[in-house]
Design an enzyme around this catalytic site. Structure first.
Site, PDB file in Angstrom:
ATOM      1  N   ASP A  36      33.616  48.329  26.624  1.00  0.00           N
ATOM      2  CA  ASP A  36      34.451  48.430  27.811  1.00  0.00           C
ATOM      3  C   ASP A  36      34.708  49.901  28.113  1.00  0.00           C
ATOM      4  O   ASP A  36      34.667  50.749  27.218  1.00  0.00           O
ATOM      5  CB  ASP A  36      35.790  47.709  27.589  1.00  0.00           C
ATOM      6  N   TYR A 155      32.902  42.726  47.074  1.00  0.00           N
ATOM      7  CA  TYR A 155      32.874  41.858  45.905  1.00  0.00           C
ATOM      8  C   TYR A 155      31.987  40.638  46.156  1.00  0.00           C
ATOM      9  O   TYR A 155      31.133  40.296  45.322  1.00  0.00           O
ATOM     10  CB  TYR A 155      34.292  41.409  45.556  1.00  0.00           C
ATOM     11  N   LYS A 159      28.518  39.658  44.177  1.00  0.00           N
ATOM     12  CA  LYS A 159      28.351  38.432  43.402  1.00  0.00           C
ATOM     13  C   LYS A 159      27.230  37.558  43.954  1.00  0.00           C
ATOM     14  O   LYS A 159      26.548  36.869  43.184  1.00  0.00           O
ATOM     15  CB  LYS A 159      29.672  37.666  43.330  1.00  0.00           C
ATOM     16  N   ILE A 188      40.791  32.511  37.939  1.00  0.00           N
ATOM     17  CA  ILE A 188      41.205  32.450  36.539  1.00  0.00           C
ATOM     18  C   ILE A 188      42.371  33.414  36.348  1.00  0.00           C
ATOM     19  O   ILE A 188      42.313  34.564  36.808  1.00  0.00           O
ATOM     20  CB  ILE A 188      40.042  32.843  35.605  1.00  0.00           C
ATOM     21  N   THR A 190      44.076  36.093  34.836  1.00  0.00           N
ATOM     22  CA  THR A 190      43.767  37.212  33.957  1.00  0.00           C
ATOM     23  C   THR A 190      44.566  38.419  34.437  1.00  0.00           C
ATOM     24  O   THR A 190      45.181  38.380  35.505  1.00  0.00           O
ATOM     25  CB  THR A 190      42.266  37.561  34.007  1.00  0.00           C
TER      26      THR A 190
END
Length: 253
Positions: A36, A155, A159, A188, A190
């Site tokens: 990361d 984005y 994708k 999700i 996160t």
């Protein structure tokens, strides 16, 4: 233990889906390299895995840096003894009307989400081909790889590109016994999406988008990733497995 004696790299592994998936790989017997840009957080994930009795290391990696990515792949293979799977998960996103989106931010999203994924997959494929060994690549796509949403033009574009890349890589790498699949998460919860849930009205909107009337959690995506990376998915390649609680199934009237 589906991944015993196997080595795995997880990019974008410091938090959210990446963190949970790295932990689940380790619990299934894998030696995991957590990569990361946030090196300290990557090492914290590795420390957590090691504290559970697993085997992991955390490294700093900018996936847009091809030489650095090649180096991480080579080092991971040496340290783990084997490198069998890469989860290309690192990604970023913008929230901006397209007419206001700075071109620098557009380029950044495309560079990380598309070029960074390709660099990671390419480095892994080169290693496995040179070793004459099979492998599995899993890529984080999105529901926005099959539909679009407002204020996320870069984005969604990235994708959609990743879904196409998954299919193209699958065709080219199949002769080398390297499978390539993508997972397409819905919303999700996160650190990346946490802002949605701080506003009750927004949280309810997010809930209502899903046929199952809830959002997802990282463990549900991790389960899909491990399936795609495992021998259970030995006849799956070029697949975009959408895990979205029915968000892309259709709209309620």
């Amino acid at each position: 233990m589906r991944f015993e004696n196997r080595g795995v790299i997880v990019t974008g592994g410091a938090g959210g889906i990446g963190r949970e998936t790295a932990i689940q790989f380790a619990r299934e017997g894998a030696a995991v390299t957590v990569a990361d840009r946030e090196g300290e957080q990557a090492r914290e994930v590795a420390d957590f895995i090691n504290g559970e009795g697993g085997r992991a290391c955390g490294v700093v990696l900018d996936v847009t840096d091809a030489p650095a990515t090649e180096a991480v792949v080579a080092e991971a293979a040496r340290e783990m003894g084997s490198l069998d799977v890469i989860f290309c998960n690192a990604g970023i996103r913008e929230i901006s009307p397209p007419q206001d989106l700075a071109i620098e931010e557009w380029r950044s999203v495309i560079e990380v989400n598309v070029t960074g994924v390709f660099i990671s997959a390419q480095a892994f494929a080169r290693h496995r081909i040179a070793a004459g060994r099979p492998g599995a690549i899993v890529i984080t796509a999105s529901t926005l790889g099959v539909v679009a949403s407002t204020s996320r033009c870069a984005y969604a574009t990235s994708k959609h590109a990743v879904v196409g890349m998954t299919k193209a890589l699958a065709l080219d790498l199949a002769p080398h016994d390297i499978r390539v699949n993508a997972v397409g998460p819905g919303v999700i919860r996160t650190p990346l999406t946490e802002r949605y849930f701080q506003d009750p009205e927004m949280a309810e909107t997010v809930r209502s988008l899903h046929a199952m009337n809830r959002w997802g959690v990282p463990a549900e995506i991790a389960s899909a990733v491990l399936f795609l990376a495992s021998d259970e998915a030995s006849f799956c390649t070029g697949t975009h497995l959408v895990v979205d609680g029915g968000w892309t199934a259709g709209k309620r009237m």
